[in-house]
Design an enzyme around this catalytic site. Sequence first.
Site, PDB file in Angstrom:
ATOM      1  N   ARG A  93      42.021  48.591  43.913  1.00  0.00           N
ATOM      2  CA  ARG A  93      42.933  48.813  43.819  1.00  0.00           C
ATOM      3  C   ARG A  93      44.265  47.773  42.819  1.00  0.00           C
ATOM      4  O   ARG A  93      42.584  47.721  42.666  1.00  0.00           O
ATOM      5  CB  ARG A  93      43.483  48.180  45.042  1.00  0.00           C
ATOM      6  N   SER A 107      45.298  44.798  42.865  1.00  0.00           N
ATOM      7  CA  SER A 107      45.160  43.363  43.182  1.00  0.00           C
ATOM      8  C   SER A 107      44.045  42.569  42.396  1.00  0.00           C
ATOM      9  O   SER A 107      43.190  42.996  42.157  1.00  0.00           O
ATOM     10  CB  SER A 107      45.749  42.998  44.997  1.00  0.00           C
ATOM     11  N   LYS A 147      35.079  45.081  55.050  1.00  0.00           N
ATOM     12  CA  LYS A 147      35.233  45.416  56.208  1.00  0.00           C
ATOM     13  C   LYS A 147      36.450  46.245  56.808  1.00  0.00           C
ATOM     14  O   LYS A 147      37.538  46.702  57.758  1.00  0.00           O
ATOM     15  CB  LYS A 147      36.544  43.933  56.750  1.00  0.00           C
ATOM     16  N   ASP A 148      37.306  46.833  55.240  1.00  0.00           N
ATOM     17  CA  ASP A 148      38.738  48.084  54.952  1.00  0.00           C
ATOM     18  C   ASP A 148      38.058  49.379  55.881  1.00  0.00           C
ATOM     19  O   ASP A 148      39.334  50.492  56.236  1.00  0.00           O
ATOM     20  CB  ASP A 148      39.053  47.886  54.320  1.00  0.00           C
ATOM     21  N   THR A 165      48.724  34.540  60.019  1.00  0.00           N
ATOM     22  CA  THR A 165      47.818  35.456  59.940  1.00  0.00           C
ATOM     23  C   THR A 165      48.689  37.162  60.596  1.00  0.00           C
ATOM     24  O   THR A 165      48.732  37.243  61.445  1.00  0.00           O
ATOM     25  CB  THR A 165      46.608  35.467  60.735  1.00  0.00           C
ATOM     26  N   SER A 172      45.849  39.214  61.257  1.00  0.00           N
ATOM     27  CA  SER A 172      44.452  39.883  61.447  1.00  0.00           C
ATOM     28  C   SER A 172      44.896  39.709  63.187  1.00  0.00           C
ATOM     29  O   SER A 172      44.337  38.554  64.107  1.00  0.00           O
ATOM     30  CB  SER A 172      43.722  38.962  61.690  1.00  0.00           C
ATOM     31  N   ARG A 193      42.542  40.113  65.510  1.00  0.00           N
ATOM     32  CA  ARG A 193      41.331  39.392  66.292  1.00  0.00           C
ATOM     33  C   ARG A 193      41.579  37.368  65.844  1.00  0.00           C
ATOM     34  O   ARG A 193      40.743  36.998  66.624  1.00  0.00           O
ATOM     35  CB  ARG A 193      39.766  39.646  65.067  1.00  0.00           C
ATOM     36  N   ARG A 194      41.932  37.299  64.464  1.00  0.00           N
ATOM     37  CA  ARG A 194      41.972  35.559  64.374  1.00  0.00           C
ATOM     38  C   ARG A 194      43.079  35.316  65.754  1.00  0.00           C
ATOM     39  O   ARG A 194      43.019  34.163  66.086  1.00  0.00           O
ATOM     40  CB  ARG A 194      42.101  35.147  62.940  1.00  0.00           C
ATOM     41  N   ARG A 222      51.998  38.975  55.584  1.00  0.00           N
ATOM     42  CA  ARG A 222      50.922  39.812  54.508  1.00  0.00           C
ATOM     43  C   ARG A 222      50.965  39.320  53.025  1.00  0.00           C
ATOM     44  O   ARG A 222      51.567  38.557  52.688  1.00  0.00           O
ATOM     45  CB  ARG A 222      52.336  41.447  55.527  1.00  0.00           C
ATOM     46  N   GLY A 223      50.537  39.676  52.578  1.00  0.00           N
ATOM     47  CA  GLY A 223      50.871  39.444  50.745  1.00  0.00           C
ATOM     48  C   GLY A 223      49.441  39.215  50.385  1.00  0.00           C
ATOM     49  O   GLY A 223      47.932  38.835  51.396  1.00  0.00           O
ATOM     50  N   ASN A 224      48.933  38.507  49.536  1.00  0.00           N
ATOM     51  CA  ASN A 224      47.704  38.383  48.507  1.00  0.00           C
ATOM     52  C   ASN A 224      47.686  37.061  49.037  1.00  0.00           C
ATOM     53  O   ASN A 224      48.515  36.909  49.393  1.00  0.00           O
ATOM     54  CB  ASN A 224      47.599  38.803  46.887  1.00  0.00           C
ATOM     55  N   THR A 272      50.581  34.896  47.980  1.00  0.00           N
ATOM     56  CA  THR A 272      51.285  34.526  48.726  1.00  0.00           C
ATOM     57  C   THR A 272      51.664  33.717  49.871  1.00  0.00           C
ATOM     58  O   THR A 272      51.711  32.659  50.287  1.00  0.00           O
ATOM     59  CB  THR A 272      51.814  36.012  48.752  1.00  0.00           C
ATOM     60  N   ARG A 273      50.237  34.190  50.841  1.00  0.00           N
ATOM     61  CA  ARG A 273      49.983  33.415  51.496  1.00  0.00           C
ATOM     62  C   ARG A 273      49.495  31.658  51.691  1.00  0.00           C
ATOM     63  O   ARG A 273      50.002  31.380  52.090  1.00  0.00           O
ATOM     64  CB  ARG A 273      48.293  34.107  52.716  1.00  0.00           C
ATOM     65  N   CYS A 288      39.978  48.194  62.279  1.00  0.00           N
ATOM     66  CA  CYS A 288      39.371  47.327  61.592  1.00  0.00           C
ATOM     67  C   CYS A 288      40.716  46.351  62.298  1.00  0.00           C
ATOM     68  O   CYS A 288      40.699  45.216  62.481  1.00  0.00           O
ATOM     69  CB  CYS A 288      39.308  47.804  60.245  1.00  0.00           C
TER      70      CYS A 288
END
Length: 314
Positions: free
Chosen positions: A10, A12, A80-81, A124, A126, A128-129, A146-148, A151-152, A240
């Site tokens: 990818r 990123s 994990k993806d 987040t 997720s 899960r989180r 969302r975002g890289n 960004t976060r 996931c």
Amino acid sequence: MNLPIRVGTRASLLARTQSTLVADRIAERLGVEVELVEVTTEGDVNRAPLATLGGAGVFVSALRDALLDGKVDVAVHSLKDLPTGPAAGIALAAVPLREDPRDVLVARDGLTLGELPVGSVVGTGSPRRVAQLHALGLGLEITGIRGNIDTRVGKVTGGELDAVVLARAGLARIDRLDVVTEVIDPIQMLPAPGQGALAVECRSDDTDLVERLREHLEDPFTRAAVDAERAVLATLEAGCSAPVGSLAEVAEGDDGPEVWVRAVTLAPDGGVEIRRSASGPLADAAGVGQRLAAGMLDEGAAALIEPPARRQQA
């Protein structure tokens, strides 16, 4: 003259950094030329929450298509993806040595989770989180994001959020651990199955390359750990993006190395959780995970994992 091995990635910064790590190791250990080939995935262009995109595979399918179409020879993913089911024509050739799999907090003013005031806004994407943060009972307001990585983190430094939760491994690989204000203990937050590990895939009929990648890139203890974690996820029939955390570690037992795996699944609001652990022989890592998850299902885990729409229809 041999053609270079084309490694799909990818675009990123994190993905290219991870793919470059693998590409450099291939070049060094296999003694071949390697080139990176950028591939755009659905998860890169669709900014909707991952759970609404189906979660599993949104960052993976385009890279796998490029493999099967012969556009690349190797694909590198965050493990994990990866969906837990097999992919026709694709081999998981190697799982290199894992980075630290824990989650981390990036918060304003250097705060930890316990120091964040009630009502602090934590970002987040997720489930899960989200569920595990709610289960801590700290009175935090959780919002989707969302975002890289930049960004976060920028939403914290810019004052839009009080904190975000990220994977430590990603920050370590791009040399950004300086922004971390707390490494979260797995007792508080179990990571995603496979978090911190990389997956190196190629075409299953390219048997020579499969064997060479496994010989030169595989870390057997990491493979055993992620096999156990992913067996938990597969047995629970959870994607996931489900509220499932799992972490396996390899330790020396009485009869040699053993795998010890912990897992949790929670209601979205963290109000109900099922948590178990198990251990067993390294050679039966997947079996250990399967049996642990079967016990969780006996305790009602399936009802926690089902999407909200299905729970309402039931």
